[in-house]
Design an enzyme around this catalytic site. Sequence first.
Site, short mmCIF file in Angstrom:
data_model
loop_
_atom_site.label_atom_id
_atom_site.label_comp_id
_atom_site.label_asym_id
_atom_site.label_seq_id
_atom_site.Cartn_x
_atom_site.Cartn_y
_atom_site.Cartn_z
N ALA A 393 -29.10 10.22 -36.71
CA ALA A 393 -28.40 9.89 -37.94
C ALA A 393 -29.36 10.09 -39.12
O ALA A 393 -29.00 10.61 -40.16
CB ALA A 393 -27.91 8.46 -37.90
N ALA A 394 -30.60 9.65 -38.90
CA ALA A 394 -31.58 9.73 -39.98
C ALA A 394 -32.96 9.48 -39.42
O ALA A 394 -33.11 9.00 -38.30
CB ALA A 394 -31.26 8.69 -41.06
N MET A 395 -33.97 9.81 -40.22
CA MET A 395 -35.35 9.58 -39.82
C MET A 395 -36.14 9.07 -41.02
O MET A 395 -36.11 9.66 -42.09
CB MET A 395 -35.95 10.89 -39.28
N ASN A 397 -39.04 8.99 -42.38
CA ASN A 397 -40.35 9.45 -42.83
C ASN A 397 -40.71 8.75 -44.13
O ASN A 397 -39.88 8.63 -45.03
CB ASN A 397 -40.34 10.94 -43.06
N HIS A 429 -30.89 0.64 -42.76
CA HIS A 429 -31.79 0.76 -41.61
C HIS A 429 -33.05 1.56 -41.98
O HIS A 429 -34.17 1.11 -41.76
CB HIS A 429 -31.02 1.45 -40.48
N GLU A 430 -32.83 2.72 -42.57
CA GLU A 430 -33.99 3.58 -42.85
C GLU A 430 -34.90 2.98 -43.92
O GLU A 430 -36.11 3.11 -43.85
CB GLU A 430 -33.53 4.99 -43.27
N HIS A 433 -37.21 0.51 -42.46
CA HIS A 433 -38.34 1.14 -41.75
C HIS A 433 -39.52 1.44 -42.66
O HIS A 433 -40.64 1.61 -42.18
CB HIS A 433 -37.88 2.46 -41.13
ZN LIG Z 1 -34.71 3.37 -36.68
#
Ligand SMILES: [Zn+2]
Length: 1017
Positions: A393-395, A397, A429-430, A433
């Site tokens: 879905a996503a990362m 970085n 969520h991202e 992180h």
């Molecule tokens: Zn995650």
Amino acid sequence: MGLNDSSPGTMRNGRGLSDQWAESVVVRPRTTERHITVHKRLVLGFALSILTLIIVTAVAVVLSIRFEECDGQNREAAAGGSGSRGSGGSAKLNGSRGERTGERGDEEAAVQPWRNLRLPGSVRPRHYDLRLAVYMDNFTFSGEVSIELECVNATRFIVLHADRLEVDRVTVTAEGGVGGRPNNRPGGGVMRVHRHFAFPANQMYVVVLHREMKPMRVYRLNVSFDAAIEDELLGFFRSSYTLQRERRYLAVTQFSPIHARKAFPCFDEPVYKATFSLALRHDQQYTSLSNMPVESSSLPDDDGTVTNRFARTPRMSTYYLAWAVCNFTYKETQTDGGVTIRLYARPDAISSGAGDYALHITKRLLGFYQDYFKVQYSLPKLDLLAVPKHPYAAMENWGLSVFVEQKILLDAEVSSSSYQMELTMVVVHEICHQWFGDLVTPVWWEDVWLKEGFAHFFEYVGTDFLFPKWNMEKQRFLTDVLHEVMLLDGLSSSHPISQEVEQATDINRVFDWIAYKKGAALIRMLANVMGQPLFQKGLNDYLLSHMYGNAARDDLWRKLSQAMRSEGRDIDIGEMMDRWTLQMGYPVVTISKNQSEQLPTRYITISQEHFLYGQEVRNSNNDSLRWQVPLTVAVGNMSTTSLQSLIWINNRTETHRIALMGDNTWLLGNVNQTGYFRVNYDLQNWKLLIQQLHGNPQIISVGNRAGLIDDAFNLARAGYLPQGIPLQLIGYLPEETSFLPWHAASRALYQLDKLLDRTEEYSLFSDYVLKQVAARYHQMGWPTNGPGSEGSVLQASYQTEELQRELIMLACSFGNKQCHRQAVAYISDWISSNKNRIPPNIRDIVYCTGVSLMDEDVWEFIWMKFHSSSAVSEKKILLEALTCSDNTFLLNRLLNLSLTSDLVPEQDVIDVIIHVGRNPQGRNLAWRYFREKWDILNARYGEALFMNSKLISGVTEFLNTEQELNELKDFIQSSGVGAGPALPRALEIVEGNVRWHRLHRRQFYQWLRKPPSPALG
Ligand SMILES: [Zn+2]
């Protein structure tokens, strides 16, 4: 990383690694036999002079070392080139050699650190200078990396990671002491490189020096290399999109978990944090992005290329480095603290405003997390990049988070509120992180849940900040996280949340629902035990102590325990949590009012045992697992309820005194379902609770109403409770006005539906469901707001809309005639007017119902709309509607088109198969199709996280006859080797289905034929 239910697959490719690596081996192999004959001839031919003999002997010894090394290299290359990347298997090659080698050879054979699965740790990277030239015309890039290393233990070897890179030149220089004192020795401190080679089996690259590096000294390793911009979704990869009928390309990175090594040689384990300076050279028509802002940008060269130099990053793990080369445009905003947030996407998406929503919430979220964690966001900017293709879905970085378009672009006109909710949660969520992951990184992958569990938990907390009315953490968390993961974790094929990982290929395995959802559920339980202020205080301390570094779970437990002690509460969090993280599964806690004469009334017996769906396993494994269970208990009667304090359950069975308990008061355990366990009661107490729900449900909290439903259905399914109890319990649903209990019930009912829909007496079940649904369904009616009306999705009153949607879904799927007529009317109106007036929130239900009830023309109409629609969310539900037909000819056609043409996007093929399987008319078809096409599907999606297990569980979960069980066993035996944990899990689920039919179906239908009155005799 963000989970993606509809993630496109990482394709397995057929690149001939063996050839490539054979060529990169520096010295050509020779055999030992040949070396021995050469040696003998040398000795005989030159025996005339003793002096000569000595010289020759010396030469021979040197040669013998060389030959042995060559031989070894040959085998190394062979081991790695056999196609089993990262599959270890190399250790056994160690033993058989070394006898004929000289002393140095012996030492080298004994100590070959590249044969270990983990990096040796003798040197640590401090800084990477990475310069890349990117060629978008032929999708290649060439690079030079200069890594500043600190030597920890004296060694001749530099072992780091590299995969699919063609290494060209390697040099090493000594730089001086750790303080950074420059080396002024003549020769510039050049270290002679003895040899360098790839060890593909472990995706490593080895540099052997002539002399040792010394501890506490700094060295510099320079490597130049070439590589391809990958066509699969990992490392540095490419994808494309169309703009004004022209195909445009972009290239972007996905390094998590172990793909940075595919883009540059590096120490690719999370614990080797370093700083990075990146320079990217590319054609001037492209823009480039990286974690940090551009520091300087060159004017175009004669060949039309520019070079962007990015500012140096803070200390971070390799898998968070990122860059992109594209010709996207952006919109930007700024936080009060001066952080620039930009959203980059296709120019048409930016101009249509599809990125505005994500940009807006990201700005608010940075503020929220800064306040919550009391730690500032670390970088000067944050870019959100929307790409057409991405494996997840996503990362997250650091400073450059990458999202697949469907999870960040929002077209408010046609998007349903559930699409908006999903997208919101991915963004939340991202952004979380950026702290839990980027700033403080788990030491190793076994604790990946430390970052993923937190980010998943904060999806609910952060969304509540954005939309307090959605009440996500107290409500939706229960059905979507807690109930969902307890299904999986109640299987004996589950595993502990902290699982050992060594091999590169195993690392993908740890990113599963257990890590995400159980992680989040355990963190939520802990936060509730501690109370939010102390939980927050502990997190703040944890982040501050480990920022720019790594941490393990014990580091977190220590900080949280300290926070508790600061308030005089002495709980050893580590001891408690180890029970939950190192053991698989969870307990069922049984509360019974004491019937025995020996104890006075007001005493209850509480026992715990490992909850398992399989009764056989349960009885055979002797139940040795124990948890420290934070149990909250409420007592109540028709009009009041009162909360007892927390009771810790540590033993198999305990007795506790409950002050306010009388004969007609009920007990309720796990108040608001904050704990990660199920609760069972004696039958009398179940009856009191059911009476309460029928009489005055509001006395019990919404969360507990949903929790009672989920517990009752699952306890019955596993055989802990009579089948009638959950059915009797949902008899109160006509009184239920809140979304959550309905949602919990419908999830449980669809589970049962899969078991029952091919049984003769099915209508007994569906009639019972419809009876519960009818009143509330008619009262709520259908939504009236069409697309584009006032009150856009952003303002949606989520609870009401979701309840309405849930009821329509239940009514239509269980066969309410009025619901069917309404859906058909909507579709007919669409076809005749060519205007889609169906409210976005229920389009999927209407499309599916229409396709299943109406004739083939409707299927063709939807198929045509699927092709002409450009909105990503709409396209997806049109495609899924096509799977609802009861015409097996059409279903078959759809399956074949999906797999063999490019009409259906690659990432959606799996969903098509699963949805055909959900359709009772398509079940056999999907199951057969899956087995026939397994080789193709496994080759395409086998390595993608989640995809394979999603497909396997999707097509097998409805199997429930002995014959289907045997078909599954046959399939596993013939083809299932190496498919990971999904097949054993599927087998256990199907065995459970068959067992349920054998043991419980009769009782279930018996109850439905003659339900007792609500008064409960
Ligand atoms: Zn995650």
